[in-house]
Every structure is written in structure tokens, then in C-alpha cells.
Design an enzyme around this catalytic site. Structure first.
Site, mmCIF file in Angstrom:
data_model
loop_
_atom_site.group_PDB
_atom_site.id
_atom_site.type_symbol
_atom_site.label_atom_id
_atom_site.label_comp_id
_atom_site.label_asym_id
_atom_site.label_seq_id
_atom_site.Cartn_x
_atom_site.Cartn_y
_atom_site.Cartn_z
ATOM 1 N N CYS A 24 0.817 -1.225 0.000
ATOM 2 C CA CYS A 24 0.000 0.000 0.000
ATOM 3 C C CYS A 24 0.847 1.270 0.000
ATOM 4 C CB CYS A 24 -0.949 0.035 1.187
ATOM 5 S SG CYS A 24 -0.602 -1.123 2.476
ATOM 6 N N ASP A 72 -2.131 -2.455 8.378
ATOM 7 C CA ASP A 72 -2.976 -3.415 9.088
ATOM 8 C C ASP A 72 -2.835 -4.842 8.564
ATOM 9 O OD1 ASP A 72 -3.715 -1.125 10.315
ATOM 10 O OD2 ASP A 72 -5.857 -1.356 10.042
ATOM 11 N N CYS A 78 -2.272 3.290 3.288
ATOM 12 C CA CYS A 78 -2.908 2.260 4.111
ATOM 13 C C CYS A 78 -3.849 2.855 5.148
ATOM 14 C CB CYS A 78 -1.862 1.391 4.792
ATOM 15 S SG CYS A 78 -2.635 -0.042 5.568
ATOM 16 N N ASP A 79 -4.719 1.999 5.665
ATOM 17 C CA ASP A 79 -5.881 2.372 6.473
ATOM 18 C C ASP A 79 -5.764 3.646 7.309
ATOM 19 O OD1 ASP A 79 -6.374 -0.041 5.403
ATOM 20 O OD2 ASP A 79 -6.985 -1.036 7.228
ATOM 21 N N LYS A 80 -4.917 3.621 8.350
ATOM 22 C CA LYS A 80 -4.894 4.751 9.297
ATOM 23 C C LYS A 80 -4.152 5.948 8.742
ATOM 24 C CE LYS A 80 -6.949 1.868 11.710
ATOM 25 N NZ LYS A 80 -6.727 0.817 10.702
ATOM 26 N N CYS A 88 -5.337 -2.673 -0.227
ATOM 27 C CA CYS A 88 -6.339 -3.739 -0.413
ATOM 28 C C CYS A 88 -7.455 -3.299 -1.351
ATOM 29 C CB CYS A 88 -6.948 -4.122 0.926
ATOM 30 S SG CYS A 88 -5.744 -4.723 2.102
ATOM 31 N N GLU A 133 -8.074 -4.706 15.424
ATOM 32 C CA GLU A 133 -9.078 -5.289 14.522
ATOM 33 C C GLU A 133 -9.076 -6.804 14.687
ATOM 34 O OE1 GLU A 133 -8.297 -3.953 10.544
ATOM 35 O OE2 GLU A 133 -8.989 -1.933 10.972
ATOM 36 N N SER A 186 -11.862 -5.252 10.859
ATOM 37 C CA SER A 186 -11.299 -4.847 9.578
ATOM 38 C C SER A 186 -12.433 -4.518 8.630
ATOM 39 C CB SER A 186 -10.492 -6.011 9.006
ATOM 40 O OG SER A 186 -10.302 -5.832 7.628
#
Length: 575
Positions: free
Chosen positions: A54, A86, A127-129, A199, A451, A477
Site C-alpha cells: 500500500c 494493518d 494504508c488504512d490509518k 487492499c 481489529e 477490519s
């Protein structure tokens, strides 16, 4: 002469006047020209690292951003910050670092910008955060800002079908249940993730990428193209040029991020079946602007927004498919048809959402993006729950879940942490109809609000995803499927009702009515509270996670660690 008046910009503190000769000598040392020194200084922040796919393409895209800034008479200064990815952190102690990294990202970007007196910010995240963390920094500093997503991963192919990392997590459960050989598992893991990028499903990264466009901080359609596409560089260059225009017009991040634009963002999360984590990140972004936009407010919007974009994990398609169908602009155009968009919100282009949507000629394709008057379901893909088990609320993703599976009553199976629950799944020491209760996983109690994808994916892999339910004060998640309720507040460490549950207590979950309750009277709960021994001790008694646990606030307010814009006594741009 630059067209910008440096007398009004933060960078004057490091570039202007005889007293700043030593500072300028440092800039000359890096090969900067006199003209470049006296132009606005633009921070180009990335979360580039070699932790995961990512983030790996962000450095390349940052070079294109810098070209865009330079062409518009700005001087870009690139810097990096951390990311905790993550996918790598999932399912072990490393996951405790994930949510805390959001605050660290916002803090480090803020400190870098302040320390060097940069005038504007282009932030790239993958990525996520890192996406909400970067947007939080923009709003906190209230500088002219443009956000750019690094792009999603391409789907893998196996046996003629698209596959994603979600399939690999679920395959672990299949393998454990004896339905998949080690050889088949190894084949899948080798092809599931074939490129750079985050993702591919509508998990947290793509959800927050859609948010960046809907909220107005990113250029329209900039989040769509997959990471390997060279066309991302054109969006990057355009983002660099756009931030210079915002600087010229003095349009700052809080001119863009308003209560109305946050509502627009929540609509897009709902209609795409996005990640429950948006229920944590939208309030946190709002907090940086001094706005009260809590979990309840997010869930109210989710409740009356149709779900009409068919994306994984509840649906069939990935981010690349959404991009090819026209992306977020086409989704927002459908929302506008039903009067569900505030059109007057200003965006990173300098134009309003309404003006930007007027330029979109494409229509819903009926395959990835359904017409809003023929949605997949009439309410959003994510639902808020409240009751005596979660007085401050909880959240569940119901995208792709039939109505009959949106109600669940069963006895509690209480676990004090995720590992215990994962072991119970692996050993099959649970019954059909159980409600797994995983507590002490909240922001303070975990610490870090992990998660639970390993546990939920293992259940799905065993074919039990619809036969048990799961509640936690931790998170799920964006890739989680099944009746999995997260963000239960107050968390166990703060003495919430989840801390008082015992095995066998009858729990009722109803996503249609929005209920989460335990069959105990107020008196019974009060008696248990009086007997409660207090929060579980963790092994994190020092370091960053200890510090986070001391500072972190309520889940429904976004799990933030400082007082936010309401307590401000100055504006960074005006110092």
C-alpha cells in the site's frame, strides 16, 4: 518576483530578511535557487515505506506532485512519516500499533510543518490509518491542503476468478477446517496480491480514499486508478498545481471540511458498503475542525442512505472495477439525484461539489454502481446500534447481509482478549448460536483497539460466519463479514457494560431496529458494576502505547488524544 506575498505566509519566518541569512544558507546547501527560496514552501508528505504494497508506490507519486508544485511557482519540500499497515499487523500484538499510528501520523506531519514553517500541504497516503491521519493533520493545521491516495492493488487471479487478501485470510479458516490443502493455500497466497497498492475491496483504505474525494480534500476521481497505473502521476501533478491555486485563493482545509462535507463523506461510505472504521475516523477528522460529528451522527446518515455500490467484502467488485465504472463522482451524482448531497461544499479544485458533478457525463452502469432508485438495499451498508450493552453506541457492517441474518439472539461466550477467541475458533470449542464477546480490546484497554479479522475470517472459513455473532470494544477490519459488532462503548477498561458480562448472559442484536442489549435489569448491571474488579492490567506499562492509553478518549468521539480545534488559542497560518 513571486505572485505570492510572503509577508502573510508562515515561510517568511525562515526565508525573509537579513536575520534569516543562516536559514537561507541551508537552502542553498540543498541546491535551491534564490527564486525558489523566496517562493511559498509546500510540504509534500508521504507515508512511504517498505512495510507493505500500500505504501511502496507513494514515493514515485510524490515526485510528480513536486513537479506540479514547481510548475505553479511553489517550492516543494518532501518529507515522510510513519505507517503501520494493518494487513501485516493483523492477528498478533502488532495490531495494537495501528490506531495509535493514526495519531502519530497527524502529530508528526503537524510538527514537521510547524518546525519548518511550510505554507501548504499535499499529503499522500496508502494504508488504512494513514489516510485519516494525513487528513487530520491538514484540518488541524488549517493550511491550503490537497490529499492524494496512493491507489489500490490490482486483483489477483486464481482459477479464472478475481481474488484479494480477504480470500487468503478466509482460506486460513478453510485450511484449518480441513477443506483446503496446504498446497492450495500456498498457491492462493502467491497470486492474491499481484502489485503495489492498498487492499482492493471496500475495506478501510478504499473507504477513506472515497471519503477524501467526497469531503473535498482530494481532486475528483483521483482515488480511483490502481497504484501501478502511470496515470496516477497525472493526478499527482494536478494535486501539486491545485494546492498552489488554493494558496492563491486562501482556501484552507477547514473551508473544505465542514459539517456538510462530513455528511457528504458519510453518505458515500454508506452507499458503497464501506468500512465500519469510518465511524471512528470521520468524528476524529471533525474534531480537528472543532465540529461535533459523533458516531451517532454518522450512523443517522448511514440509516437513511441506500446501499447501491456492489463492492467486496459484502458484494462482488473491487476498487479497480469502481474506477472503470466512473468512480466516486458517478456515485455522488447518483446520491445527488435523491437530494442526498450538499452541493455547495467547496473542494480542492476551488469549485463546489455541485459544480464538479455538473461536469460528469457518465451514468451508473447497473453492475458495479446501481441506480439509486434501484439500490441493493434501502439503507446503508453500515448500521449503528445502541442499548444497555452499548449506551455510547456500537457499529456493524450489514452490506450484502440478508435481512433475516440482521437479527441475532444468543448466549454470551466471553473472552478477555482476541487470542482467546481465536483459539476457541481453532479448537471449535464454541456452539452454533453463540455470541462471542471479545473485551479489553478498546483504545485504552487494549491498548490500541485492535481489529479482529483473523478471528472473523477463521469463522467464515469454517462456514460459521452466519451461525455465530461477535461483539467487541475493539474494531473490525473493513474486510470482515458476518454479524460482527465493533466499537462497543464505553469500552471495558472504562467500566462499560461489556466489562460486566458473564458466560450465558442472553444478548440480543438487531441491526434493523438498531438494538444491542443484554437480558439484565439496570439493578443487576449496577450490582455487577459494584463488584467489578476494575480494568484488566496490560503488559504495556511504558512507551508509545502506554502514552496513547492514558490520553485516548471515547470511541464515539473518534478515539482522539487532544482537545481539538475547540480549545485552540491560535491559527498556525497566522502566527
Amino acid at each position: 518576483m513571486t505572485k505570492f506575498d510572503k509577508a502573510k505566509l508562515p515561510s517568511r519566518h525562515v526565508t525573509e530578511g537579513p536575520a534569516r541569512a543562516p536559514h537561507r544558507s541551508y537552502y542553498y546547501a540543498m541546491g535551491m535557487t534564490e527564486a525558489e527560496i523566496h517562493q511559498p514552501l509546500v510540504g509534500v508528505a508521504t507515508c512511504w515505506n517498505e512495510a507493505a504494497p500500500c505504501n511502496i508506490a507513494l514515493s514515485r507519486q510524490a515526485q510528480s506532485v513536486k513537479m506540479g508544485v514547481k510548475a505553479a511557482e511553489g517550492t516543494p519540500r518532501e518529507f515522510t512519516t510513519i505507517t503501520v499497515t494493518d494487513g501485516i499487523a493483523m492477528g498478533h500484538e502488532g495490531m495494537r500499533s495501528s490506531l495509535a499510528s493514526r495519531e502519530a501520523i497527524a502529530d508528526t506531519v503537524e510538527l514537521t510543518m510547524r518546525g519548518h514553517c511550510y505554507d501548504a500541504l499535499v499529503g499522500l497516503a496508502g494504508c488504512d490509518k494513514s489516510l485519516p491521519g494525513m487528513m487530520m493533520a491538514m484540518v488541524r493545521l488549517d493550511v491550503p491542503s490537497v490529499f492524494l491516495y496512493g491507489g489500490s492493488i490490482l486483483p489477483g487471479r486464481l482459477n479464472g476468478k478475481d481474488v484479494t487478501v480477504q480470500d487468503v485470510f478466509e482460506a486460513v479458516g478453510q485450511h484449518q477446517a480441513g477443506n483446503m490443502s496446504t498446497c492450495e493455500l500456498e498457491k492462493l497466497e502467491a497470486v492474491a496480491c499481484p502489485s503495489a497498492g492498498a487492499c482492493g475491496g471496500q475495506f478501510t483504505a478504499n473507504t477513506m480514499a472515497c471519503v477524501s474525494e467526497a469531503i473535498g480534500l482530494a481532486l475528483p476521481n483521483s482515488s480511483g486508478a490502481p497504484a501501478p497505473y502511470e496515470s496516477r502521476d497525472q493526478y499527482a501533478e494536478a494535486s501539486g498545481a491545485a494546492v498552489m491555486r488554493l494558496l492563491e485563493l486562501n482556501i484552507r482545509a477547514r473551508d473544505i471540511v465542514t459539517l456538510k462535507s462530513l455528511e457528504n463523506a458519510a453518505r458515500v461510505v454508506a452507499c458503497t458498503g464501506g468500512s465500519t472504521n469510518a465511524g471512528l475516523h470521520l468524528p476524529a477528522i471533525a474534531h480537528e475542525a472543532g465540529l461535533d460529528f459523533y458516531l451517532d451522527d454518522v450512523c443517522d446518515i448511514f440509516r437513511d442512505t441506500p446501499y447501491f455500490v456492489d463492492l467486496k467484502p459484502g458484494g462482488a467488485y473491487v476498487a479497480k472495477d469502481l474506477y472503470e465504472a466512473g468512480g466516486v463522482p458517478v456515485v455522488m451524482k447518483e446520491l445527488r439525484k435523491a437530494g442526498l448531497i450538499h452541493e455547495d461544499c467547496i473542494t480542492a479544485t476551488g469549485y463546489s461539489i455541485g459544480e464538479e458533478l455538473d461536469k460528469i457525463t457518465r451514468e451508473a452502469d447497473g453492475r458495479v454502481i446501481y441506480p439509486i432508485d434501484a439500490p441493493l438495499t434501502k439503507t446503508g451498508g453500515v448500521v449503528g446500534l445502541k442499548g444497555n450493552l452499548a449506551p455510547e453506541g456500537a457499529i456493524v457492517k450489514v452490506a450484502g447481509m440478508p435481512a433475516q441474518h440482521q437479527m441475532f439472539t444468543g448466549p454470551a461466550r466471553v473472552f478477555e482478549c482476541e487470542q482467546d477467541a481465536f483459539e476457541a475458533v481453532q479448537n471449535r470449542s464454541y456452539e452454533e448460536g453463540d455470541v462471542f464477546v471479545i473485551r479489553n480490546e478498546g483504545p485504552a484497554g487494549g491498548p490500541g483497539m485492535r481489529e479482529m479479522l483473523s478471528t472473523t475470517a477463521a469463522l467464515s472459513g469454517q462456514g460459521m460466519g452466519k451461525k455465530v455473532a461477535l461483539i467487541t470494544d475493539g474494531r473490525f477490519s473493513g474486510a470482515t463479514r458476518g454479524f460482527c459488532v465493533g466499537h462497543v462503548g464505553p469500552e471495558a477498561a472504562h467500566g462499560g457494560p461489556i466489562a460486566l458480562l458473564k458466560d450465558g448472559d442472553i444478548i440480543t442484536l438487531d441491526a434493523i431496529k438498531g438494538e444491542i442489549s443484554v437480558d439484565l435489569t439496570d439493578e443487576q448491571l449496577a450490582t455487577r458494576k459494584a463488584d467489578w474488579a476494575g480494568p484488566r492490567e496490560t503488559i504495556y506499562a511504558s512507551g508509545a502505547l502506554w502514552k496513547y492509553a492514558q490520553l485516548v478518549g471515547e470511541i464515539y468521539k473518534g478515539a482522539v488524544t487532544h482537545p481539538g480545534a475547540k480549545a485552540e488559542k491560535h491559527s498556525y497560518m497566522d502566527l
